[in-house]
Design an enzyme around this catalytic site. Structure first.
Site, mmCIF file in Angstrom:
data_model
loop_
_atom_site.group_PDB
_atom_site.id
_atom_site.type_symbol
_atom_site.label_atom_id
_atom_site.label_comp_id
_atom_site.label_asym_id
_atom_site.label_seq_id
_atom_site.Cartn_x
_atom_site.Cartn_y
_atom_site.Cartn_z
ATOM 1 N N CYS A 1 0.830 -1.213 0.000
ATOM 2 C CA CYS A 1 0.000 0.000 0.000
ATOM 3 C C CYS A 1 0.864 1.263 0.000
ATOM 4 O O CYS A 1 0.361 2.363 -0.052
ATOM 5 C CB CYS A 1 -0.885 0.054 1.237
ATOM 6 S SG CYS A 1 -1.914 -1.360 1.435
ATOM 7 N N ASP B 1 2.746 2.377 2.550
ATOM 8 C CA ASP B 1 3.097 2.858 3.888
ATOM 9 C C ASP B 1 3.163 1.669 4.821
ATOM 10 O O ASP B 1 2.272 0.833 4.822
ATOM 11 C CB ASP B 1 2.008 3.782 4.452
ATOM 12 C CG ASP B 1 2.004 5.127 3.771
ATOM 13 O OD1 ASP B 1 3.082 5.681 3.569
ATOM 14 O OD2 ASP B 1 0.904 5.611 3.467
ATOM 15 N N CYS C 1 6.124 8.305 3.415
ATOM 16 C CA CYS C 1 6.455 9.629 2.906
ATOM 17 C C CYS C 1 6.830 10.565 4.047
ATOM 18 O O CYS C 1 6.867 10.160 5.216
ATOM 19 C CB CYS C 1 5.243 10.179 2.172
ATOM 20 S SG CYS C 1 3.828 10.251 3.269
ATOM 21 N N CYS D 1 -1.808 9.250 7.040
ATOM 22 C CA CYS D 1 -0.574 8.968 7.802
ATOM 23 C C CYS D 1 -0.857 9.081 9.303
ATOM 24 O O CYS D 1 -0.311 8.316 10.105
ATOM 25 C CB CYS D 1 0.528 9.949 7.431
ATOM 26 S SG CYS D 1 1.021 9.818 5.713
#
Ligand code: FES
Length: 281
Positions: free
Chosen positions: A35, A37, A62, A106
């Site tokens: 995915c 992450d 990221c 995130c």
């Protein structure tokens, strides 16, 4: 180009608490490289006070994933595990002065890793994936979406994608997400109205009618999908007598179905004073 706050940039360029704690008391691993992450959070807990004395992270993600994970470790150090569990993804984003909306997922990943690490510390089984998978590309369930929608007041498909990634791949789940959003928003509106208007006392006739409608609309179709059925036998005050039929009548989990599904639905749509009683035939 994303618009990052100075604090996000600082936590990305100078991440705090990278790595693993010296003594791993709890570990939470969420996301997957497929995915894009993945986050691993380890915590060290002082047994006498129950406080998290160290928390560290490793992530393939990221800038926002690094900043969110790093911020989270700073936020939970010194808190008891109970206090830490009150931290929402919104709190993580707020701590950083905000995140670009496209990167809110995130902060959700961070909160999930923390919950998993604390559950692991407490010796609880890893949270079972609950609910129906809505987005196959990212493995996101209806429960995941509902929770994030409720906590962050989301109203659009784009926002759901920003916060959960659901819908950000092939797009074949968009209709399902929109239908789910519609249901959640309708439920939220109903709850808001109920909070404003004091509950009206139902007459017996109104109550029975509402019970019948709820069984017909909400309960019976779900039971039928598993080969079961339900019959309303009688109503006495707030006691609703029912008989389970088909596979439901022989299922080992029938009591669970009655209290956790049938009764909950009747509480939701009729009155929260309802008690369901099974009448065996
Ligand atoms: S199934 Fe959701 S984006 Fe592909």
């Amino acid at each position: 180009m994303w618009d990052y706050t100075d604090k996000v940039k600082d936590f990305f360029e100078n991440p705090r608490n990278v790595g693993e704690v010296g003594r791993i008391d709890g570990v939470g691993e969420v996301g997957s490289l497929a995915c894009g992450d993945a986050l691993r959070l380890t915590i060290q807990v002082d047994k006498s006070s129950g406080k998290i004395e160290d928390a560290r992270f490793q992530t393939f993600g990221c800038a926002s994933a690094i900043a969110s994970s790093s911020a989270l470790t700073e936020m939970i150090r010194g808190l008891t595990t109970e206090e830490a569990l009150n931290i929402s993804n919104k709190d993580i984003a707020d701590y950083l002065g905000g995140l670009p909306k496209e990167k809110m997922h995130c902060s959700v990943l961070g909160r999930e890793a923390m919950e998993a690490a604390i559950a692991n510390y407490l010796g609880q089984a890893p949270k079972k994936e609950e609910g129906e998978i809505i987005c196959e590309c990212f493995g996101v369930t209806d429960r995941d979406i509902e929770r994030v929608v409720m906590e962050n007041d989301l109203t659009t498909l784009e926002e759901v994608t920003d916060y959960t990634k659901a819908g950000g791949g092939c797009g074949s789940c968009h209709e399902k997400i929109e239908a789910l959003l519609y249901r959640i928003m309708a439920k939220r509106q109903k709850e808001a109205q109920a909070a404003e208007t004091p509950p009206k006392k139902l007459t017996n006739l109104q109550k029975i009618k509402l019970i019948e409608e709820t069984i017909e609309r909400e309960i019976r179709p779900a039971l039928k999908m598993d080969g079961g059925d339900i019959e309303l036998v009688d109503v006495d005050g707030n006691h609703v007598m029912v008989t389970l039929k088909g596979t439901c009548s022989t299922c080992a989990a029938s009591q669970f179905t009655l209290t956790e599904y049938v009764e909950q639905k009747l509480k939701e749509f009729v009155t929260d004073e309802i008690m369901v009683v099974e009448v065996k035939q």
